[in-house]
Design an enzyme around this catalytic site. Structure first.
Site, PDB file in Angstrom:
ATOM      1  N   ASP A 154       0.955  -1.221  -0.003  1.00 11.28           N
ATOM      2  CA  ASP A 154      -0.167   0.018  -0.017  1.00 11.28           C
ATOM      3  C   ASP A 154       0.921   1.224   0.057  1.00 11.28           C
ATOM      4  OD1 ASP A 154      -2.032   1.998   0.507  1.00 11.28           O
ATOM      5  OD2 ASP A 154      -2.062   1.475   2.708  1.00 11.28           O
TER       6      ASP A 154
ATOM      7  N   LYS B 218       0.315   3.849  -2.577  1.00 11.48           N
ATOM      8  CA  LYS B 218      -0.498   4.868  -3.038  1.00 11.48           C
ATOM      9  C   LYS B 218       0.293   5.952  -3.884  1.00 11.48           C
ATOM     10  CE  LYS B 218      -3.218   5.380   1.094  1.00 11.48           C
ATOM     11  NZ  LYS B 218      -2.322   4.374   2.177  1.00 11.48           N
ATOM     12  N   PHE B 219       0.708   5.050  -5.086  1.00 13.03           N
ATOM     13  CA  PHE B 219       1.473   5.867  -6.213  1.00 13.03           C
ATOM     14  C   PHE B 219       1.080   7.009  -6.748  1.00 13.03           C
ATOM     15  CE2 PHE B 219       3.660   1.770  -6.569  1.00 13.03           C
ATOM     16  CZ  PHE B 219       4.777   1.766  -5.810  1.00 13.03           C
TER      17      PHE B 219
ATOM     18  N   PRO C  31       3.672   9.997 -15.238  1.00 16.35           N
ATOM     19  CA  PRO C  31       3.254   8.428 -15.432  1.00 16.35           C
ATOM     20  C   PRO C  31       4.514   7.571 -15.794  1.00 16.35           C
ATOM     21  CG  PRO C  31       1.950   9.717 -16.743  1.00 16.35           C
ATOM     22  CD  PRO C  31       2.798  10.802 -15.938  1.00 16.35           C
TER      23      PRO C  31
ATOM     24  N   THR D  28      -9.976   7.750   3.480  1.00  8.57           N
ATOM     25  CA  THR D  28     -11.131   7.734   4.640  1.00  8.57           C
ATOM     26  C   THR D  28     -11.027   8.541   5.719  1.00  8.57           C
ATOM     27  OG1 THR D  28      -9.844   5.561   5.383  1.00  8.57           O
ATOM     28  CG2 THR D  28     -12.047   5.267   4.298  1.00  8.57           C
TER      29      THR D  28
ATOM     30  N   GLN E 217      -9.418   8.348  11.555  1.00  9.43           N
ATOM     31  CA  GLN E 217     -10.402   7.951  10.567  1.00  9.43           C
ATOM     32  C   GLN E 217     -11.590   8.774  10.647  1.00  9.43           C
ATOM     33  OE1 GLN E 217      -9.607   6.262   7.935  1.00  9.43           O
ATOM     34  NE2 GLN E 217      -8.130   4.345   8.493  1.00  9.43           N
TER      35      GLN E 217
HETATM   36  O1  C5P Z   1      -5.498   1.520  12.101  1.00  9.29           O
HETATM   37  P1  C5P Z   1      -6.619   1.820  11.179  1.00  9.29           P
HETATM   38  O2  C5P Z   1      -7.516   0.630  11.018  1.00  9.29           O
HETATM   39  O3  C5P Z   1      -7.092   3.032  10.996  1.00  9.29           O
HETATM   40  O4  C5P Z   1      -5.586   1.597   9.691  1.00  9.29           O
HETATM   41  C1  C5P Z   1      -6.203   1.580   8.387  1.00  9.29           C
HETATM   42  C2  C5P Z   1      -5.096   1.370   7.342  1.00  9.29           C
HETATM   43  O5  C5P Z   1      -5.646   1.548   6.133  1.00  9.29           O
HETATM   44  C3  C5P Z   1      -3.791   2.210   7.344  1.00  9.29           C
HETATM   45  O6  C5P Z   1      -2.569   1.518   7.245  1.00  9.29           O
HETATM   46  C4  C5P Z   1      -4.116   3.203   6.281  1.00  9.29           C
HETATM   47  O7  C5P Z   1      -2.772   3.583   5.815  1.00  9.29           O
HETATM   48  C5  C5P Z   1      -4.771   2.576   5.241  1.00  9.29           C
HETATM   49  N1  C5P Z   1      -5.795   3.103   4.306  1.00  9.29           N
HETATM   50  C6  C5P Z   1      -6.617   4.191   4.939  1.00  9.29           C
HETATM   51  N2  C5P Z   1      -7.270   4.815   4.020  1.00  9.29           N
HETATM   52  C7  C5P Z   1      -7.382   4.791   2.931  1.00  9.29           C
HETATM   53  C8  C5P Z   1      -6.246   3.951   2.261  1.00  9.29           C
HETATM   54  C9  C5P Z   1      -5.337   3.229   3.172  1.00  9.29           C
HETATM   55  O8  C5P Z   1      -7.005   4.176   6.163  1.00  9.29           O
HETATM   56  N3  C5P Z   1      -7.970   5.407   2.028  1.00  9.29           N
END
Ligand code: C5P
Length: 250
Positions: free
Chosen positions: A62, A64-65, A69, A127, A198
């Site tokens: 993960d 996220k690049f 291009p 998120t 979150q």
């Molecule tokens: O600890 P938690 O459950 O909040 O972790 C969520 C994981 O999902 C983290 O590693 C975060 O980098 C990843 N993530 C995210 N939202 C996104 C993409 C990835 O929370 N849109």
């Protein structure tokens, strides 16, 4: 087509290989997928992906690049060559960047002779973001922006998107059931728990009911007193049977 079983992905958000491997050992036979994100990858490099795969896990890289291009092409190739079973780019990088990423994934998988290409997803709106005044939302609701980015990602040939569970049903309706939704921001209702950073959160049950194919869970498992028990509780809430779930390849 029969509904696929949703799968649990545990986020190994640690700064050392020792911590990551210690948690992986506790999750063996419980969770089929682990996620290596920026924190662990920057600290330990691609070797950690190979070590986790050698333990029998599928690994979501993960990172996220988001870049021009040509740079994303090289980064995707390197991630595939590290052994990633799933990887991602940012949807806001646009159609050219997304198409180049798909081609790079396909080339690298062919060069490695892989039967199953790694899944390539795009991050729509993080998120942790909810406020419409954020530049990426530009006054619009997250769900609207997420849906637009999901449709563009589908058109560019990606396998799915990273989205909140709150958007999964709309994405499935617009992009088709085969277009994958991977959902972070999963939290179990608990009066003592906080959503941390979150914002667009959902319970495992609600995310599965909305159609999410993969649930990414970090702190609710990694910071639990008994991480394996916490993972089992989430699997139970997802409906069980995840440890035997087949790999959903592209
Ligand atoms: O600890 P938690 O459950 O909040 O972790 C969520 C994981 O999902 C983290 O590693 C975060 O980098 C990843 N993530 C995210 N939202 C996104 C993409 C990835 O929370 N849109």
């Amino acid at each position: 087509m029969p509904k696929r079983e949703p799968q649990l992905v545990v986020a190994l958000d640690f700064q050392t290989k020792g911590e990551a491997l210690a948690l992986a050992a506790q999750l063996k036979g419980v969770a089929p997928w682990l996620k290596v994100g920026l924190e662990l990858f920057v600290a330990e490099g691609p070797g950690i992906v190979r070590e986790l795969k050698a333990l029998g896990f599928r690994v979501f890289v993960d990172l996220k690049f988001l870049d021009i291009p040509n740079t994303v092409r090289g980064a995707v190739r390197s991630a595939v060559k590290s052994g990633a079973d799933m990887l991602n780019i940012h949807a806001c990088g646009g159609a050219d960047m997304a198409r180049v990423a798909v081609a790079a994934r396909d080339e690298a998988a062919a060069e490695m002779g892989l039967d199953t290409r790694p899944l390539l997803l795009s991050v729509t709106v993080l998120t942790s973001m909810m406020d419409p005044s954020l530049p990426v939302l530009n006054g619009r609701a997250p769900a609207q922006v997420v849906l637009e980015l999901a449709k563009a990602s589908r058109a560019a040939g990606l396998d799915g998107v990273v989205c909140s569970g709150q958007e999964a049903a709309g994405i499935k309706a617009a992009c088709g059931q085969d277009f994958l939704c991977l959902t972070p921001g999963i939290r179990i209702p608990n009066p003592e728990a906080t959503p941390d950073d979150q914002r667009r959160v959902m319970t495992p049950e609600a995310a599965v009911a909305a159609g999410s194919d993969f649930l990414v869970v970090g702190r609710p498992i990694t910071r639990a007193v008994d991480p394996a028990a916490a993972a089992r509780e989430i699997l139970h809430r997802m409906g069980g049977r995840m440890a035997q779930a087949p790999l959903m390849g592209a």
